[in-house]
Design a protein around this motif. Structure first.
Motif, PDB file in Angstrom:
ATOM      1  N   LEU A  56     -16.409  -1.391  -2.991  1.00  0.00           N
ATOM      2  CA  LEU A  56     -15.759  -2.571  -3.584  1.00  0.00           C
ATOM      3  C   LEU A  56     -15.992  -3.807  -2.717  1.00  0.00           C
ATOM      4  CD1 LEU A  56     -12.396  -0.922  -4.720  1.00  0.00           C
ATOM      5  CD2 LEU A  56     -14.172  -1.856  -6.221  1.00  0.00           C
ATOM      6  N   GLY A  57     -15.933  -3.620  -1.403  1.00  0.00           N
ATOM      7  CA  GLY A  57     -16.158  -4.745  -0.490  1.00  0.00           C
ATOM      8  C   GLY A  57     -17.560  -5.310  -0.646  1.00  0.00           C
ATOM      9  N   SER A  58     -18.556  -4.430  -0.839  1.00  0.00           N
ATOM     10  CA  SER A  58     -19.932  -4.925  -0.980  1.00  0.00           C
ATOM     11  C   SER A  58     -20.101  -5.653  -2.310  1.00  0.00           C
ATOM     12  CB  SER A  58     -20.953  -3.792  -0.843  1.00  0.00           C
ATOM     13  OG  SER A  58     -20.997  -3.006  -2.014  1.00  0.00           O
ATOM     14  N   LEU A  59     -19.400  -5.196  -3.358  1.00  0.00           N
ATOM     15  CA  LEU A  59     -19.509  -5.879  -4.656  1.00  0.00           C
ATOM     16  C   LEU A  59     -18.793  -7.227  -4.634  1.00  0.00           C
ATOM     17  CD1 LEU A  59     -18.848  -2.813  -6.994  1.00  0.00           C
ATOM     18  CD2 LEU A  59     -21.041  -3.960  -6.641  1.00  0.00           C
ATOM     19  N   GLU A  60     -17.708  -7.318  -3.855  1.00  0.00           N
ATOM     20  CA  GLU A  60     -16.899  -8.543  -3.867  1.00  0.00           C
ATOM     21  C   GLU A  60     -17.175  -9.470  -2.693  1.00  0.00           C
ATOM     22  OE1 GLU A  60     -12.955  -7.380  -6.360  1.00  0.00           O
ATOM     23  OE2 GLU A  60     -12.974  -6.688  -4.302  1.00  0.00           O
ATOM     24  N   GLY A  61     -17.968  -9.005  -1.733  1.00  0.00           N
ATOM     25  CA  GLY A  61     -18.322  -9.862  -0.613  1.00  0.00           C
ATOM     26  C   GLY A  61     -17.198 -10.091   0.382  1.00  0.00           C
ATOM     27  N   GLY A  62     -16.438  -9.041   0.698  1.00  0.00           N
ATOM     28  CA  GLY A  62     -15.376  -9.172   1.698  1.00  0.00           C
ATOM     29  C   GLY A  62     -14.972  -7.812   2.204  1.00  0.00           C
ATOM     30  N   GLU A  63     -13.864  -7.797   2.952  1.00  0.00           N
ATOM     31  CA  GLU A  63     -13.374  -6.532   3.495  1.00  0.00           C
ATOM     32  C   GLU A  63     -12.270  -5.992   2.599  1.00  0.00           C
ATOM     33  OE1 GLU A  63     -12.791  -6.661   7.699  1.00  0.00           O
ATOM     34  OE2 GLU A  63     -11.670  -4.769   7.698  1.00  0.00           O
ATOM     35  N   CYS A  64     -12.447  -4.758   2.115  1.00  0.00           N
ATOM     36  CA  CYS A  64     -11.546  -4.186   1.113  1.00  0.00           C
ATOM     37  C   CYS A  64     -10.587  -3.177   1.739  1.00  0.00           C
ATOM     38  CB  CYS A  64     -12.400  -3.516   0.032  1.00  0.00           C
ATOM     39  SG  CYS A  64     -11.461  -2.578  -1.172  1.00  0.00           S
ATOM     40  N   VAL A  65      -9.351  -3.178   1.240  1.00  0.00           N
ATOM     41  CA  VAL A  65      -8.340  -2.188   1.641  1.00  0.00           C
ATOM     42  C   VAL A  65      -7.791  -1.588   0.345  1.00  0.00           C
ATOM     43  CG1 VAL A  65      -6.222  -1.795   2.960  1.00  0.00           C
ATOM     44  CG2 VAL A  65      -7.743  -3.686   3.606  1.00  0.00           C
ATOM     45  N   VAL A  66      -7.842  -0.257   0.226  1.00  0.00           N
ATOM     46  CA  VAL A  66      -7.432   0.375  -1.040  1.00  0.00           C
ATOM     47  C   VAL A  66      -5.953   0.776  -1.038  1.00  0.00           C
ATOM     48  CG1 VAL A  66      -9.723   1.169  -1.713  1.00  0.00           C
ATOM     49  CG2 VAL A  66      -8.283   2.659  -0.290  1.00  0.00           C
ATOM     50  N   PHE A  67      -5.387   0.833  -2.240  1.00  0.00           N
ATOM     51  CA  PHE A  67      -3.962   1.136  -2.431  1.00  0.00           C
ATOM     52  C   PHE A  67      -3.783   2.089  -3.615  1.00  0.00           C
ATOM     53  CE2 PHE A  67      -3.834  -2.694   0.065  1.00  0.00           C
ATOM     54  CZ  PHE A  67      -2.779  -2.442   0.935  1.00  0.00           C
ATOM     55  N   PRO A  68      -2.609   2.745  -3.665  1.00  0.00           N
ATOM     56  CA  PRO A  68      -2.386   3.726  -4.736  1.00  0.00           C
ATOM     57  C   PRO A  68      -2.111   3.114  -6.112  1.00  0.00           C
ATOM     58  CG  PRO A  68      -0.480   3.630  -3.291  1.00  0.00           C
ATOM     59  CD  PRO A  68      -1.539   2.786  -2.661  1.00  0.00           C
ATOM     60  N   SER A  69      -1.946   1.797  -6.192  1.00  0.00           N
ATOM     61  CA  SER A  69      -1.792   1.142  -7.498  1.00  0.00           C
ATOM     62  C   SER A  69      -2.029  -0.347  -7.301  1.00  0.00           C
ATOM     63  CB  SER A  69      -0.374   1.367  -8.069  1.00  0.00           C
ATOM     64  OG  SER A  69       0.580   0.690  -7.273  1.00  0.00           O
ATOM     65  N   GLY A  70      -2.181  -1.049  -8.402  1.00  0.00           N
ATOM     66  CA  GLY A  70      -2.306  -2.499  -8.318  1.00  0.00           C
ATOM     67  C   GLY A  70      -1.054  -3.119  -7.717  1.00  0.00           C
ATOM     68  N   MET A  71       0.109  -2.630  -8.099  1.00  0.00           N
ATOM     69  CA  MET A  71       1.353  -3.195  -7.585  1.00  0.00           C
ATOM     70  C   MET A  71       1.504  -2.965  -6.089  1.00  0.00           C
ATOM     71  SD  MET A  71       2.525  -5.038  -9.872  1.00  0.00           S
ATOM     72  CE  MET A  71       3.845  -5.671  -8.830  1.00  0.00           C
ATOM     73  N   ALA A  72       1.075  -1.799  -5.597  1.00  0.00           N
ATOM     74  CA  ALA A  72       1.136  -1.552  -4.151  1.00  0.00           C
ATOM     75  C   ALA A  72       0.234  -2.546  -3.425  1.00  0.00           C
ATOM     76  CB  ALA A  72       0.719  -0.119  -3.837  1.00  0.00           C
ATOM     77  N   ALA A  73      -0.925  -2.856  -4.035  1.00  0.00           N
ATOM     78  CA  ALA A  73      -1.845  -3.827  -3.433  1.00  0.00           C
ATOM     79  C   ALA A  73      -1.201  -5.215  -3.415  1.00  0.00           C
ATOM     80  CB  ALA A  73      -3.164  -3.846  -4.215  1.00  0.00           C
ATOM     81  N   ILE A  74      -0.598  -5.606  -4.542  1.00  0.00           N
ATOM     82  CA  ILE A  74       0.012  -6.938  -4.639  1.00  0.00           C
ATOM     83  C   ILE A  74       1.183  -7.059  -3.657  1.00  0.00           C
ATOM     84  CG2 ILE A  74       1.371  -8.449  -6.168  1.00  0.00           C
ATOM     85  CD1 ILE A  74      -0.456  -7.453  -8.488  1.00  0.00           C
ATOM     86  N   MET A  75       2.062  -6.048  -3.636  1.00  0.00           N
ATOM     87  CA  MET A  75       3.230  -6.109  -2.749  1.00  0.00           C
ATOM     88  C   MET A  75       2.808  -6.193  -1.287  1.00  0.00           C
ATOM     89  SD  MET A  75       6.031  -6.521  -4.041  1.00  0.00           S
ATOM     90  CE  MET A  75       7.177  -6.322  -2.678  1.00  0.00           C
ATOM     91  N   THR A  76       1.823  -5.392  -0.904  1.00  0.00           N
ATOM     92  CA  THR A  76       1.404  -5.387   0.503  1.00  0.00           C
ATOM     93  C   THR A  76       0.753  -6.720   0.865  1.00  0.00           C
ATOM     94  OG1 THR A  76       1.073  -3.024   0.295  1.00  0.00           O
ATOM     95  CG2 THR A  76       0.161  -4.070   2.254  1.00  0.00           C
ATOM     96  N   LEU A  77      -0.011  -7.266  -0.075  1.00  0.00           N
ATOM     97  CA  LEU A  77      -0.600  -8.574   0.174  1.00  0.00           C
ATOM     98  C   LEU A  77       0.492  -9.628   0.368  1.00  0.00           C
ATOM     99  CD1 LEU A  77      -2.885 -10.642   0.225  1.00  0.00           C
ATOM    100  CD2 LEU A  77      -2.524 -10.905  -2.230  1.00  0.00           C
ATOM    101  N   LEU A  78       1.495  -9.638  -0.524  1.00  0.00           N
ATOM    102  CA  LEU A  78       2.565 -10.634  -0.424  1.00  0.00           C
ATOM    103  C   LEU A  78       3.287 -10.496   0.914  1.00  0.00           C
ATOM    104  CD1 LEU A  78       4.035 -10.409  -4.058  1.00  0.00           C
ATOM    105  CD2 LEU A  78       2.577 -12.231  -3.120  1.00  0.00           C
ATOM    106  N   ARG A  79       3.543  -9.249   1.310  1.00  0.00           N
ATOM    107  CA  ARG A  79       4.238  -9.036   2.589  1.00  0.00           C
ATOM    108  C   ARG A  79       3.365  -9.434   3.769  1.00  0.00           C
ATOM    109  NH1 ARG A  79       5.999  -3.675   1.129  1.00  0.00           N
ATOM    110  NH2 ARG A  79       7.987  -3.757   0.046  1.00  0.00           N
ATOM    111  N   SER A  80       2.058  -9.330   3.609  1.00  0.00           N
ATOM    112  CA  SER A  80       1.150  -9.672   4.713  1.00  0.00           C
ATOM    113  C   SER A  80       1.087 -11.171   4.938  1.00  0.00           C
ATOM    114  CB  SER A  80      -0.276  -9.194   4.420  1.00  0.00           C
ATOM    115  OG  SER A  80      -0.298  -7.828   4.166  1.00  0.00           O
ATOM    116  N   VAL A  81       1.261 -11.936   3.856  1.00  0.00           N
ATOM    117  CA  VAL A  81       1.005 -13.371   3.937  1.00  0.00           C
ATOM    118  C   VAL A  81       2.293 -14.192   4.023  1.00  0.00           C
ATOM    119  CG1 VAL A  81       0.089 -15.316   2.605  1.00  0.00           C
ATOM    120  CG2 VAL A  81      -1.207 -13.194   2.735  1.00  0.00           C
ATOM    121  N   LEU A  82       3.356 -13.734   3.363  1.00  0.00           N
ATOM    122  CA  LEU A  82       4.554 -14.570   3.216  1.00  0.00           C
ATOM    123  C   LEU A  82       5.637 -14.231   4.227  1.00  0.00           C
ATOM    124  CD1 LEU A  82       4.833 -14.365  -0.684  1.00  0.00           C
ATOM    125  CD2 LEU A  82       4.063 -16.345   0.653  1.00  0.00           C
TER     126      LEU A  82
END
Ligand SMILES: *Cc1c(COP(=O)(O)O)cnc(C)c1O
Length: 355
Positions: A56-82
């Motif tokens: 996924l990282g090679s297709l999107e041109g960045g560093e990818c971190v996988v999660f068990p669902s879209g919501m887990a990805a969104i929540m972890t991102l929000l907690r990482s940034v905010l």
């Protein structure tokens, strides 16, 4: 990988091993490892995650971190940034759970419709876009909004679920972060929930990874492998899905209200979509006059089934207002699958009484 290769080549090779290795990555089931190698404990790292993260990282041109669902990805991102008290902008017409979870966080939330107009981002920490938005399929200009966000000192994230990594590369357009549910077209077979975050900054990637480790919201190796296996055929599936969506669009044009598909030149989102998206997909929406009209439509379908979610092999349709989306009662989200175009067109046509 060589950037001049086409999507089919890129996606197939993104998930294949090297000489002497199996063609496809294999699931590695381990909670603990013999010490001395890359891995030591299953909550921290797993070779199957890394195979999908590289793909996924090679297709999107960045560093990818996988999660068990879209919501887990969104929540972890929000907690990482905010941090507490930060201001966040989210789409008013995007995925409903994102709005719900941010309303329960200790942050100030600005809701903006995807089609705009956008307010000043002064004082905003994170701007989250969703383009095309689910379910309305409006589109916004990622590059212009990334410039505006950066000028105000904000980070820009794009929920790329609807577009997929082949359909749109937000990081190349100036976004800092891609977040997505891979439960939809990326895994593509309606048999797994999955998600990922891809970022341009290695520091932010490390922070997202750290939070995944400490919060423990980690994907299982088998689910990761299912997503990998699905990803390999994304190019083929998207091609058929977009072909089918175009045919359904032609069938419905002038016969239903509120018909939307960003891939149609008549669609209000087309100009921006055609400029920033690499290709279109199978999701379209339209309105029927009432709840009853939708119920009748769904009950008469034979090839298409009533089901939520989208991007799978099977064509599905559902009435979005029943799940609380702020849309007209009769709005139908239609996900064109990989069936034969003629069968699908005939089915939709008979179910709407057009023949
Ligand atoms: C489905 C979806 C999500 C949530 O993903 P899950 O894998 O169901 O947790 C987030 N954003 C968008 C745009 C979605 O369509």
């Amino acid at each position: 990988m060589n950037d001049s290769y086409g999507d089919g080549t890129r996606v197939v090779h993104s998930v294949s091993g090297g000489p002497g290795e199996p063609y496809g990555a294999q699931p590695v089931f381990a909670s603990a490892y013999h010490l001395g190698g890359d891995d030591f404990y299953g909550r921290v790292g797993n070779p199957t995650w890394r195979a999908l993260e590289q793909a996924l990282g090679s297709l999107e041109g960045g560093e990818c971190v996988v999660f068990p669902s879209g919501m887990a990805a969104i929540m972890t991102l929000l907690r990482s940034v905010l941090s507490t008290g930060d201001t966040l902008a989210v789409p008013s017409d995007g995925y409903f759970l994102t709005r719900r979870v941010v309303s329960e966080m200790d942050v100030k939330v600005i809701e903006v419709p995807t089609a705009g107009p956008y307010p000043s981002f002064e004082g905003v920490r994170l701007v989250l876009l969703e383009t095309p938005s689910n379910p309305g399929l409006d589109v916004c200009d990622i590059a212009a909004l990334a410039d505006a966000a950066h000028a105000a000192g904000a980070l820009l994230a794009v929920d790329n679920t609807t577009a997929t990594p082949l359909g749109q590369r937000p990081l190349e357009l100036g976004a800092d972060i891609v977040v997505a549910s891979d439960s939809k077209a990326v895994s593509g077979h309606s048999d797994v929930l999955f998600g990922h975050v891809t970022v341009a900054s290695p520091e932010l990637a490390a922070r997202v990874r750290e939070l995944r480790t400490s919060n423990g919201a980690i994907p299982g190796p088998f689910e990761t492998w299912l997503a990998l296996r699905g990803l390999a055929t994304l190019d083929l599936r998207l091609a058929r899905q977009a072909e089918n969506a175009a045919a359904i669009y032609e069938l419905l044009k002038g016969r239903v209200d509120g018909l939307r598909w960003p891939g149609a030149p008549e669609d209000p989102a087309y100009l921006v979509a055609a400029q920033q998206m690499r290709r279109f997909n199978g999701v379209l929406t339209f309105e029927l006059p009432s709840v009853e009209a939708v119920d009748e439509f769904l009950s008469r379908l034979e090839v298409v089934s009533a089901a939520t979610s989208f991007g799978g092999l099977h064509s599905t349709a559902d009435r979005r207002a029943q799940f609380g989306d702020p849309v007209p009662e009769g709005l139908v989200r239609f996900s064109a699958g990989c069936e034969d175009t003629a069968d699908l067109v005939a089915d939709v046509s008979q179910a709407l009484g057009l023949v």
